[in-house]
Design an enzyme around this catalytic site. Structure first.
Site, short mmCIF file in Angstrom:
data_model
loop_
_atom_site.label_atom_id
_atom_site.label_comp_id
_atom_site.label_asym_id
_atom_site.label_seq_id
_atom_site.Cartn_x
_atom_site.Cartn_y
_atom_site.Cartn_z
N ASN A 122 1.00 -1.01 -0.10
CA ASN A 122 -0.07 -0.06 0.07
C ASN A 122 0.98 1.10 -0.04
OD1 ASN A 122 -1.83 2.01 0.69
ND2 ASN A 122 -2.35 1.27 2.51
N TRP A 123 1.03 1.87 -1.14
CA TRP A 123 1.98 3.01 -1.12
C TRP A 123 1.18 4.36 -0.54
CZ3 TRP A 123 4.15 2.78 -6.92
CH2 TRP A 123 4.83 1.53 -7.30
N LYS A 124 0.04 4.10 -0.27
CA LYS A 124 -0.41 5.66 0.30
C LYS A 124 -0.36 6.74 -0.45
CE LYS A 124 -0.14 3.21 4.71
NZ LYS A 124 -0.16 3.40 6.27
N HIS A 176 -9.11 0.98 4.95
CA HIS A 176 -8.13 1.15 5.70
C HIS A 176 -8.45 1.85 6.84
CE1 HIS A 176 -4.01 2.26 6.39
NE2 HIS A 176 -3.77 1.27 6.10
N GLU A 201 -6.55 4.39 7.93
CA GLU A 201 -6.48 5.70 7.70
C GLU A 201 -7.76 6.13 7.16
OE1 GLU A 201 -2.87 5.25 5.70
OE2 GLU A 201 -1.92 4.73 7.60
N GLU A 209 -5.38 -5.45 10.68
CA GLU A 209 -4.28 -4.51 10.63
C GLU A 209 -4.46 -3.75 12.19
OE1 GLU A 209 -2.36 -3.16 7.10
OE2 GLU A 209 -4.05 -2.08 7.05
N GLY A 253 2.43 1.86 10.85
CA GLY A 253 3.50 2.77 10.52
C GLY A 253 4.29 3.27 11.91
N SER A 257 3.66 -2.49 10.18
CA SER A 257 4.98 -2.78 10.27
C SER A 257 5.76 -3.66 9.91
CB SER A 257 5.50 -2.13 11.73
OG SER A 257 4.90 -0.83 12.12
N GLY A 312 2.86 -1.40 4.27
CA GLY A 312 2.86 0.07 3.88
C GLY A 312 4.21 0.62 3.83
N GLY A 313 4.79 1.12 4.77
CA GLY A 313 6.16 1.87 4.67
C GLY A 313 7.14 0.86 3.76
#
Ligand code: PEP
Length: 251
Positions: free
Chosen positions: A9-11, A95, A97, A167, A173, A213, A234-235
């Site tokens: 997920n590149w956000k 998600h 977020e 999640e 993150g 993470s 993610g990251g």
């Protein structure tokens, strides 16, 4: 047998040029990986270009969200048909977020899920508790509520096209991963909910991936658990080296 799925997920990261570079790098690094599904979810603006890069490869394209209506006066929104048109096979829904910053609820997740299935996209539905909920011993209540209500009314045939991403919000993150044991405990709980909803056979085929993470260092331990069928990253999905190491770390 469940097939592992690793999704990035590149956000809200990567310009079009940067996205093409990352996708090309992943394609080079991962061309000979077989036996699992690899998905990348760039921002909307880069979907078409990244689609051109990955078409015909072993990397599938996914999006990070969409609006549930087919078309119309919904300024700023993108439909599932538009995603399909760019070459998307997968889409992330709900998600944390989006739940936190954009008012996503189980009801809106459910509407999007129905639309995605109708359009022929493969949904990745996110569920998971916040830190205060975990600390208040509400993890199982929250996850049950997310699973039962976000996936309400989905048929036995359609549910097998859905991937659930557990999640824990406190692990997203933050660099704080759930231990493999903590994650497995919740994944097993989710599978038990599905056994009640769809029966043993269907539930045993459903993919439940972990997100929070995930790195090249912790992927192996997580994937060793019986009910963990992949990862939403993610990251660490923003660099060729780390995302490829995660994919290659799935045994
Ligand atoms: C995510 O946002 O889905 C996620 C898991 O992020 P990170 O890997 O950065 O924790």
């Amino acid at each position: 047998m469940r097939r592992y799925i690793i999704a990035g997920n590149w956000k809200m990261n990567k310009t079009v040029g940067e996205a093409i570079e990352l996708a090309n790098g992943l394609k080079r690094e991962l061309y000979d990986v077989t036996g699992l599904d690899i998905v990348i979810c760039p921002p909307f603006t880069a979907l078409s270009e990244v689609s051109e890069v990955v078409t015909g490869s072993n990397i599938y394209l996914g999006a990070q969200d969409f609006f549930w209506e087919e078309k119309g006066a919904y300024t700023g929104e993108v439909s599932s048909l538009m995603l399909k048109d760019t070459g998307c096979k997968y889409v992330i829904i709900g998600h944390s977020e989006r739940r936190k910053y954009f008012g996503e609820t189980n009801e809106t997740v459910n509407k999007k899920l129905n639309t995605a299935l109708k359009t022929g996209l493969l949904p990745i539905v996110c569920v998971g508790e916040r830190l205060e909920e975990r600390e208040g011993h509400k993890t199982f209540d929250v996850v049950k509520d997310h699973v039962e209500n976000s996936l309400k009314g989905i048929s036995k045939e359609d549910i097998l096209r859905v991937t659930v991403a557990y999640e824990p919000v406190w692990a997203i993150g933050t660099g704080k991963t759930a231990t493999p044991e903590q994650a497995e405990e919740v994944h097993k709980f989710i599978r038990e909910i599905f056994i009640k909803m769809y029966g043993e056979e269907t539930a045993s085929l459903l993919r439940i991936q972990y997100g929070g993470s995930v790195t090249p260092d912790n992927i192996e331990g997580l994937m060793a658990k019986e009910n963990i069928d992949g990862a939403l990253v993610g990251g660490a999905s923003l660099k060729v080296e780390s995302f490829s190491s995660i994919v290659k770390g799935v045994k």
